[in-house]
Design a protein around this motif. Structure first.
Motif, PDB file in Angstrom:
ATOM      1  N   MET A 200      -3.874  81.112  75.310  1.00 50.88           N
ATOM      2  CA  MET A 200      -3.946  80.637  76.683  1.00 50.88           C
ATOM      3  C   MET A 200      -3.508  79.185  76.814  1.00 50.88           C
ATOM      4  O   MET A 200      -3.416  78.454  75.831  1.00 50.88           O
ATOM      5  N   ALA A 204      -6.835  77.121  81.132  1.00 51.63           N
ATOM      6  CA  ALA A 204      -7.507  78.411  80.929  1.00 51.63           C
ATOM      7  C   ALA A 204      -8.479  78.318  79.757  1.00 51.63           C
ATOM      8  O   ALA A 204      -9.548  78.940  79.776  1.00 51.63           O
ATOM      9  N   LEU A 205      -8.106  77.547  78.747  1.00 48.97           N
ATOM     10  CA  LEU A 205      -8.991  77.334  77.602  1.00 48.97           C
ATOM     11  C   LEU A 205     -10.293  76.679  78.041  1.00 48.97           C
ATOM     12  O   LEU A 205     -11.392  77.106  77.662  1.00 48.97           O
ATOM     13  N   SER A 208     -12.488  79.031  79.963  1.00 50.71           N
ATOM     14  CA  SER A 208     -13.144  80.052  79.145  1.00 50.71           C
ATOM     15  C   SER A 208     -14.448  79.555  78.536  1.00 50.71           C
ATOM     16  O   SER A 208     -15.274  80.360  78.095  1.00 50.71           O
ATOM     17  N   THR A 211     -17.534  80.812  80.240  1.00 47.59           N
ATOM     18  CA  THR A 211     -17.766  82.215  79.882  1.00 47.59           C
ATOM     19  C   THR A 211     -18.459  82.311  78.526  1.00 47.59           C
ATOM     20  O   THR A 211     -19.372  83.130  78.333  1.00 47.59           O
ATOM     21  N   LEU A 212     -18.047  81.461  77.583  1.00 45.87           N
ATOM     22  CA  LEU A 212     -18.683  81.455  76.265  1.00 45.87           C
ATOM     23  C   LEU A 212     -20.158  81.056  76.363  1.00 45.87           C
ATOM     24  O   LEU A 212     -21.013  81.643  75.699  1.00 45.87           O
ATOM     25  N   ILE A 343     -12.399  81.427  68.360  1.00 45.03           N
ATOM     26  CA  ILE A 343     -13.098  80.629  69.383  1.00 45.03           C
ATOM     27  C   ILE A 343     -13.943  79.533  68.741  1.00 45.03           C
ATOM     28  O   ILE A 343     -14.745  78.893  69.409  1.00 45.03           O
ATOM     29  N   ARG A 346     -13.892  75.883  70.291  1.00 42.12           N
ATOM     30  CA  ARG A 346     -14.590  75.811  71.575  1.00 42.12           C
ATOM     31  C   ARG A 346     -16.104  75.912  71.400  1.00 42.12           C
ATOM     32  O   ARG A 346     -16.868  75.160  72.022  1.00 42.12           O
TER      33      ARG A 346
END
Length: 404
Positions: A200, A204-205, A208, A211-212, A343, A346
């Motif tokens: 991404m 967008a990163l 996200s 969401t994580l 991931i 992040r």
């Protein structure tokens, strides 16, 4: 070592020399966040900062670090990691030079904020140990790298005090600029490239990450545990130099440095915790770490005596607290890194940003609470942080939830 993507299974485990290099690099980088902590008194006097606002010197560094964790560290899932680390270190070096020549509060505050923001390269380097390790040795590798990082944290305070006693407080920032410049040269030669898989875009990163947080209970739980422990840690090491320098003890900067060396003992908890995590003992070890953190602040209230006994109890509390923080950090990172290589940056950024927010809160409260309520007030606030985390930990046991 060959370049890797995501969580590639390598034919060989990470070499020991690479673990040592990562550990040393993380220690050198992260130490920059803590050089000012025992020097807030002389720095505040030299730059005209009021005693009540002196804690902002440390708080701004941690705020900068938190911003870097949220907006720079996640780039490790998007951009080539080696270049990301080296770019940040160049900025760190420039900011350290700025602090070394700072004569005003504005210049110093801007420099420490930039130091914090750019020092997040350490948190891009720590996942290297996970990326290049086999799953069965990942906890040990991460624990060993974290030993170097924690050693940097724990040695930064006494080293800064000793250098300030000999050469003045500006000197520690200048010496660190030289060390970081040398580190840039070494890492540019030996650090392997790591290219994450194409994915991404940056925005967008970042999107996200929420969401994580929402979908990863292990991340939420582990972040809260360590935010509370690190708040108590930062509060202790911001306020204790002020108490040691007060008429109650009358200890010099050199004496404060020797006291801070005691905390180095806590670094042995990191590799021990990593091995315990590899054996599946993370849950009881986490409870023990939180309990030790809370008990460290009760010691001054449980044992009363004269100056020597009070100093001995403070020393024991420092060792116990540093041991708890070191162990819980490795246990938490081992749990988070197991969630997936793609991931990992992040997750690490979110985890570190959360607990450094706790650290910023603790350091800000440390100077203010000491000015308002003395050392007794500091100890009760310090106790409250890990005690709340311990209550939350008990809910994990009752519900049978997986805190790993």
């Amino acid at each position: 070592m060959q370049a890797a993507t995501a969580d590639t299974t390598l034919p060989h485990d990470i070499p020991r020399w690479m673990v040592m290099l990562l550990a040393a690099a993380c220690g050198i980088i992260v130490a920059n966040l803590y050089y000012a902590q025992p020097l807030i008194g002389p720095i505040a006097r030299a730059t005209g900062i009021s005693p009540g606002a002196a804690g902002l010197i440390v708080t701004l560094t941690q705020i900068g670090y938190g911003l870097g964790l949220l907006f720079i560290v996640p780039m490790g899932d998007l951009f080539e990691n080696r270049r990301l680390v080296l770019s940040g270190l160049v900025i760190t070096c420039i900011a350290l030079v700025g602090a070394a020549f700072a004569e005003s509060a504005a210049q110093l505050m801007a420099s420490v904020l930039l130091i914090g923001l750019s020092s997040v390269g350490a948190q891009v380097l720590v996942p290297y140990a996970a990326h290049f390790s086999r799953p069965e040795t990942r906890g040990r590798a991460v624990g060993n790298v974290m030993s170097g990082l924690l050693l940097g944290i724990l040695l930064a305070r006494p080293l800064a005090s000793l250098v300030a006693d000999l050469l003045g407080w500006h000197a520690i920032f200048g010496l660190s600029a030289v060390a970081v410049a040398a580190l840039i040269a070494v890492l540019s030669r030996y650090l392997p490239q790591r290219r994450p898989p194409a994915g991404m875009h940056y925005l967008a990163l970042l999107g996200s990450m929420w969401t994580l947080v929402r979908t990863t209970p292990v991340l939420r739980r582990r972040s809260f545990y360590h935010a509370m422990l690190f708040a108590s840690f930062s509060l202790f090491w911001t306020a204790s130099p002020l108490w040691l320098a007060s008429p109650d003890f009358g200890i010099s900067q050199k004496g404060i440095a020797l006291f801070a060396f005691a905390g180095v003992i806590g670094v042995i908890a990191a590799p021990i915790a990593g091995r315990m995590a590899d054996r599946g003992w993370s849950r009881p070890a986490t409870g023990a770490a939180l309990l030790c953190g809370a008990l460290s602040f009760l010691l001054p209230h449980l044992v009363h005596g004269g100056r020597e006994l009070s100093l001995a109890m403070l020393l024991l509390a420092a060792i116990l607290l540093d041991f708890a923080v070191s162990a819980n950090l490795v246990l938490s990172q081992r749990a988070i890194y197991a969630l997936g290589g793609e991931i990992r940056s992040r997750l690490n950024g979110l985890f570190m940003a959360t607990f450094f927010a706790g650290g910023a809160l603790g350091s800000a409260l440390g100077g203010w609470m000491y000015a308002q309520a003395g050392w007794s007030g500091v100890t009760w606030v310090g106790f409250a942080f890990p005690f709340v985390a311990l209550l939350y930990y008990l809910s994990e046991l009752r519900g049978g939830k997986q805190g790993l």
